[in-house]
Write an enzyme that holds these catalytic residues in place. Sequence first.
Site, PDB file in Angstrom:
ATOM      1  N   GLU A   1      79.077 -45.108 -47.914  1.00  0.00           N
ATOM      2  CA  GLU A   1      79.238 -45.503 -49.312  1.00  0.00           C
ATOM      3  C   GLU A   1      78.886 -46.963 -49.534  1.00  0.00           C
ATOM      4  OE1 GLU A   1      79.258 -45.116 -52.845  1.00  0.00           O
ATOM      5  OE2 GLU A   1      80.450 -43.402 -52.187  1.00  0.00           O
TER       6      GLU A   1
ATOM      7  N   LYS B   1      72.733 -50.530 -43.443  1.00  0.00           N
ATOM      8  CA  LYS B   1      71.790 -49.708 -44.213  1.00  0.00           C
ATOM      9  C   LYS B   1      70.580 -49.247 -43.400  1.00  0.00           C
ATOM     10  CE  LYS B   1      71.899 -53.100 -47.217  1.00  0.00           C
ATOM     11  NZ  LYS B   1      73.257 -53.659 -47.076  1.00  0.00           N
TER      12      LYS B   1
ATOM     13  N   LYS C   1      68.400 -50.013 -50.491  1.00  0.00           N
ATOM     14  CA  LYS C   1      69.464 -49.422 -51.307  1.00  0.00           C
ATOM     15  C   LYS C   1      68.911 -48.377 -52.278  1.00  0.00           C
ATOM     16  CE  LYS C   1      72.516 -53.462 -51.055  1.00  0.00           C
ATOM     17  NZ  LYS C   1      73.138 -54.589 -51.786  1.00  0.00           N
TER      18      LYS C   1
END
Length: 816
Positions: free
Chosen positions: A607, A580, A683
Amino acid sequence: MKVLKFGGTSVANAQNIKLVLDIVANKANQDKLVVVVSALSKVTDLLHLAATKAAATDESYKEIIAEIEKAHLDTLKQLIPVGEQSGLLSHIKRIINHLETLLDGCFLLGELSARTLDTILSFGELLSSYIIAEALKQNLKNSGYKDSREVIKTNSNFGRANVNFEITNLLLKTFFDANENQVVVMPGFISSSTEGISTTLGRGGSDYTAAIVAAALHADDLEIWTDVNGMFTSNPKIVKQAQPIATISYQEAMELSHFGAKVLYPPTIQPVLRQNIPIYIKNTFAPEAEGTFISNNPLPSANPVKGISHIGGITLITLEGPGMIGVSGSSKRLFEVLSQSQINVIFITQASSEHSICIGIMNEDADQAESAINKAFEIEIVQNRVDPCIVEKNLCIIALVGESMKNHQGLSGKMFSTLGKNNVNIRAIAQGASERNISVVINERDVKKALNTLHERFFEDNTKQLNLFVMGVGNVGEIFISQIAQQKKFLKENLKINLRVIAVSNSRKMHFDEDGIDLKKWKEALDEKGVPADQETFVSNVKELNLRNSIFVDITANEGVSKLYEKFLKQSVGVVTCNKIACASEYSNYIHLKNLSRQYNAPFLFETNVGAGLPIIDTVKNLIASGDKVNKIQAVLSGSLNFIFNNFDEKNSFHDVVKEAGIQGFTEPDPTIDLSGVDVARKILILIRESGNKMDIEEIANESFMPAACLETTSNEAFFASLIEHAPHFDAIYQEALSKDSRLKYVAQFENGKASVGLQFIPKDHPFYNLEGKDNIVLFYTDRYVDQPLLIKGAGAGAAVTASGIFADVIRIGNV
């Protein structure tokens, strides 16, 4: 009558010659034969080297003569019974002595004329044909020998003599009309001038000899025996999936041969084409293989493209300038000066504006051509009406060939788009009016990628090969590779995707295999063949391999690895990542990577950054693409924190539950990333950005439930010790939730341009209350989903679901 020609590999040694003799003997039972043979493999090159060394007064030419003599004597001894060798060995030695005398002369004079070189080069075919003819007589008494120099007559253009067909055809017909032998062996490549001086027919001369004989005698067919099963749809040494072409027209064969299909030399076809004599390309080492049949009327094929060929070592020269527009004779002057310099033009294209002419020539002619062209247009260059010619070296021409291409629309578009998707830059394009050939000029380093990509597109039922370079083969990486191994056959048969893992790397070692790593033994390969891991070397290896549809798969949580994405994307290498850090870095870097992905047509998929295997990011992309607008997001995005708070109670201490989450692979290797809220903040930030909003992580309010002392620890051991020390703090939070009849959930929110992450007490009537285990849940409130949000829910942590999410991204690329 049939004419058979056997090339250098077919007669490379005694073992191969025995195969040739068997083929000839079998065919002699049915037809009269003329057998044309090349020199033993590499002998012509050795003769040329010896002549060059002798002329340079380098005495090592004598060692080459000894090597040539030994090769022929050894071959004869293995083919002829001992009792019959004496006279034949003496004859070979006499020929070698003659060769040595010529080379001694070159050495003494210190020079090598074209005439002398032709005579020296003729010895290769003279020696091989003599040995093969004598070996054939051992089992086929009704066989003979004819020196090609006696029946093929040329001018005195030494090195590449022009055949006098009127005399040659008469001599050949006269000899064979009187000949009673069932088989006649002849040397290829060599001929003689009308004055009786040895000449050679140039590159591919043995093929040409066979075609000249076949045409003169009106043979039933010409068979060219080589070391492959015919002409292939592409070079099988570069394209492993290349297939033999069953039938092909003369014109298609000439096009493919011109563009590098080395089993046949273009001038070979000319004599037999006029006589409509069919040609078979056959494999000496697999005589039962079908081979390729070349004729005027090949069998129809569903595929309009017959083959893809190429010529390397090309230089592109461009002559341009306003002084060429509307001025007649510019092209004539350009081609005249090249002709006078004896430079062969392989490729021509001209803009309709007449502003520029572009030609392709061989690299070795580039400097001479540049000098000659600039001199010819010297006045125009001085007057700034024409620019000095632009020279670009080390290019390659790739040609798509097929007689039926003119009847099919869109082939050019398919060719160009296929190359474009793999970032193969086209420098020039040419297509004849016959539309039998579409040629493009590309960088030579892209040849392998281009040929394989085009072959996939036109010959492999649209099967797409994806080449994966995997960094991070720990828990998730190992499962990812096992999933590929399990589904590899299914993907190839059902989705036409051929997955290959080319490289694997952990923090210690990395291993590359251009042919694809055996997925059942990848651990052993990494262990035994792996070299020390180095990120820069990994990148340079990927770049050097330059494989089509390359994808870098990052299964780490490493910031340094995330900084490699830019380098990969600029090489048109796709990036699939569960890391991430890049997408949650500075907004400018996030946008930069997205722009690079578009600019270089390199997929950038992540994804698994949010929700592991859940289709959360993909859903957001589809909402935005369809014109919807995300107004509010509420989510539980940490499977690890959800697991922790679902299992933390009076019986299970906070320390024990966090420990168990790590054991099951739900937390990051450093659990503080999860428990500090940083992972959740990353996120929600990614979702905010994918929703079309600009935000950096510093703008997200992080309401930590963790004591500062726990987060300030410097090792996992110290961190877990601090959880025991601060157990009362966590117990108090749990008791407060009980008192409010609520459950603890770590929630991320975005609304009205503001975002936050933090622990919340969730009441029973809230959608998050019954979220069990390691599940994630996301609620999207949009212009279309107002009262009832779009809800996505499911497992949001764990090695298997993360691996499957990465796998899904790879398949997405394969389906594009």
